[in-house]
Design an enzyme around this catalytic site. Structure first.
Site, PDB file in Angstrom:
ATOM      1  N   GLY A 113      -4.009   6.312  -4.321  1.00 31.30           N
ATOM      2  CA  GLY A 113      -3.369   7.120  -5.036  1.00 31.30           C
ATOM      3  C   GLY A 113      -3.618   7.735  -6.531  1.00 31.30           C
ATOM      4  O   GLY A 113      -3.312   9.544  -7.222  1.00 31.30           O
ATOM      5  N   THR A 114      -4.473   7.035  -6.644  1.00 28.76           N
ATOM      6  CA  THR A 114      -5.427   7.563  -8.773  1.00 28.76           C
ATOM      7  C   THR A 114      -5.888   9.000  -8.270  1.00 28.76           C
ATOM      8  O   THR A 114      -6.668   9.448  -8.995  1.00 28.76           O
ATOM      9  CB  THR A 114      -6.108   6.795  -9.082  1.00 28.76           C
ATOM     10  OG1 THR A 114      -5.138   5.759  -9.154  1.00 28.76           O
ATOM     11  CG2 THR A 114      -7.071   6.740  -9.999  1.00 28.76           C
ATOM     12  N   SER A 116       0.545   7.409  -1.907  1.00 29.55           N
ATOM     13  CA  SER A 116       0.019   6.258  -1.993  1.00 29.55           C
ATOM     14  C   SER A 116       0.239   5.808  -0.428  1.00 29.55           C
ATOM     15  O   SER A 116       1.163   4.887  -0.319  1.00 29.55           O
ATOM     16  CB  SER A 116      -0.535   5.616  -3.259  1.00 29.55           C
ATOM     17  OG  SER A 116      -1.023   4.397  -3.039  1.00 29.55           O
ATOM     18  N   CYS A 146      -0.963  -7.469 -20.888  1.00 29.39           N
ATOM     19  CA  CYS A 146      -1.826  -8.850 -21.510  1.00 29.39           C
ATOM     20  C   CYS A 146      -3.181  -8.203 -21.727  1.00 29.39           C
ATOM     21  O   CYS A 146      -4.205  -8.044 -21.207  1.00 29.39           O
ATOM     22  CB  CYS A 146      -2.255 -10.249 -20.981  1.00 29.39           C
ATOM     23  SG  CYS A 146      -2.693 -11.016 -22.693  1.00 29.39           S
TER      24      CYS A 146
HETATM   25  N1  PLP Z   1       0.912   6.489  -9.937  1.00 29.45           N
HETATM   26  C1  PLP Z   1       2.060   5.548  -9.684  1.00 29.45           C
HETATM   27  C2  PLP Z   1       3.353   5.866 -10.216  1.00 29.45           C
HETATM   28  C3  PLP Z   1       2.054   4.581  -9.132  1.00 29.45           C
HETATM   29  O1  PLP Z   1       2.802   3.522  -9.450  1.00 29.45           O
HETATM   30  C4  PLP Z   1       0.205   4.486  -8.427  1.00 29.45           C
HETATM   31  C5  PLP Z   1       0.374   2.841  -8.788  1.00 29.45           C
HETATM   32  O2  PLP Z   1       0.764   1.619  -9.401  1.00 29.45           O
HETATM   33  C6  PLP Z   1      -0.716   4.754  -8.826  1.00 29.45           C
HETATM   34  C7  PLP Z   1       0.003   6.263  -9.090  1.00 29.45           C
HETATM   35  C8  PLP Z   1      -1.748   4.335  -8.913  1.00 29.45           C
HETATM   36  O3  PLP Z   1      -1.715   4.212  -6.762  1.00 29.45           O
HETATM   37  P1  PLP Z   1      -2.826   3.576  -6.586  1.00 29.45           P
HETATM   38  O4  PLP Z   1      -2.755   1.880  -6.599  1.00 29.45           O
HETATM   39  O5  PLP Z   1      -3.525   3.813  -5.180  1.00 29.45           O
HETATM   40  O6  PLP Z   1      -4.178   4.093  -6.408  1.00 29.45           O
END
Ligand code: PLP
Length: 391
Positions: free
Chosen positions: A71-72, A198, A324
């Site tokens: 997702g990132t 993701s 943290c």
């Molecule tokens: N965007 C949102 C809203 C998320 O909750 C997350 C992961 O927690 C991400 C992006 C990032 O996804 P990934 O962990 O696949 O990089």
């Protein structure tokens, strides 16, 4: 002791049927999908099937799906591509409550001579669309607003935002990592330019994601090299995980209505019970408009981390609204942006359910939480004061 896993917004268990589909592509069927031979060609065909499955989940065309590593990467690619595709424009609009995958990337872009506007939210975590409209100018390249918040589950009105942006020549990206597979997402109705998702949030493995890019959108690749993904994302494909994401998308699409019913019933039961049995507990975020699997509850006057540690002793996994960092407790940027009082931000716990969550598990949490809360309040100076007032 069996783990009670209520941390599904962090990651999910890989579905056994997903794993079964993936395994042959990690053993016998190891061909490169770009190869000319039949051995590689069969892998290519399976990747194209996965593309169709992912597209079907969000009502996209298969050609509009680009597989990424997570997702990132999808989020970074969307924003970077929008900025590069419109080089004369330097303005980016996002919100204060985005996931770091968007927020920190926007901070980074801010240091690279881009102007970034961070929209605020109200006490319920809702966006003020008028503030968004007022922030737009001729220099705006991209608006990136999440579909659903990972901490509170609050859903933003993405369809309405897209309508308001229509015809202004501004790209609209939505980070739908937490929404896809949990609520119906239809890109044809939403009219977004780009959308991130993701795998590991929908019972596929970690390290696989996808970016939807609407047909006709000017696109600039983020990872440059070979011609994979139609020259939009270079690098030999993570074949098995792509196949897993395809299968997970198909399972999510077919079971969505039932899953929504299941997780929302359990989530509501948990939430109502805890609000009744734990004094000074409050739900964070717009309860009418949020993901069906998420409850973010503050237990005032105690530390979320202390609650998590006690839950952990009972093999119950949840997460807190604080991270943290470097020895100090950094309160959640989402809850702070919502103006949640200090005493409540620190005692916030996120419970996030999945199709695997059972009634028995919820019963156990309902049973143990009031005991933990009472015990921790007795240990905390604020909590003791409150308890003595209540007596
Ligand atoms: N965007 C949102 C809203 C998320 O909750 C997350 C992961 O927690 C991400 C992006 C990032 O996804 P990934 O962990 O696949 O990089």
């Amino acid at each position: 002791m069996q783990v009670i896993y209520l941390d599904n917004n962090a990651t999910t268990r890989t579905d056994p049927d997903v794993l079964a589909d993936m395994l042959p592509y990690m053993t016998d069927l190891y061909g490169n999908p770009s190869s000319m031979h039949t051995f590689g060609g069969q892998v290519h065909r399976k990747i194209e099937k996965a593309r169709e499955q992912v597209a079907a989940l969000i009502n996209a065309e298969p050609s509009e799906i680009i597989f990424t590593s997570c997702g990132t990467e999808s989020d970074n690619t969307a924003i970077m591509s929008a900025v590069e595709a419109t080089p004369r424009k330097t303005h980016i609009i996002t919100t204060r409550v985005e996931h770091p995958a968007v927020l920190n990337f926007c901070h980074h872009m801010g240091r690279k001579a881009r102007r970034v506007t961070y929209l605020s939210v109200n006490n319920a975590g809702q966006l003020n669309i008028d503030e968004l409209i007022r922030s737009l100018d001729d220099d705006t390249a991209v608006v990136s607003i999440m579909y659903a918040n990972n901490e509170t589950g609050v859903i933003f009105p993405v369809e309405e935002i897209a309508e308001r942006l229509d015809d202004r020549g501004i790209m609209f990206h939505t980070d739908a990592v937490q929404a896809v597979g949990k609520v119906p997402v239809d890109v044809k109705r939403l009219k977004v330019t780009m959308l991130s998702l993701s795998g590991h949030k929908i019972h596929a493995p970690k390290g696989i994601g996808a970016l939807y890019v609407r047909k006709g959108t000017r696109f600039s690749p983020y990872i440059i090299g070979g011609h994979q993904e139609n020259s939009r994302r270079a690098g030999t494909e993570n074949v098995a995980s792509i196949i897993g994401l395809g299968k997970a998308a198909e399972i999510a699409r077919k079971g969505l209505d039932e899953e929504i019913r299941h997780v929302s019933r359990l989530r509501d039961r948990l939430e109502q019970a805890l609000l009744k049995t734990c004094p000074d507990a409050r739900v964070n975020g717009d309860t009418a408009n949020r993901l069906p699997n998420t409850a973010n509850i503050s237990f005032e006057y105690i530390e979320g981390e202390a609650i998590l540690l006690r839950l952990n002793e009972f093999n119950i996994c949840a997460s807190s609204g604080s991270a943290c960092t470097s020895g100090s407790l950094e309160p959640s940027h989402v809850l702070r942006a919502m103006g949640v009082p200090y005493t409540a931000v620190h005692g916030s716990i996120r419970f996030s359910l999945s199709r695997y969550t059972t009634d028995e598990e919820i019963d156990k949490v309902i049973h143990i939480m009031p005991v933990i809360v009472k015990e921790l309040r007795q240990l905390s100076p604020f909590g003791r004061e409150k308890l003595s007032c209540q007596r």
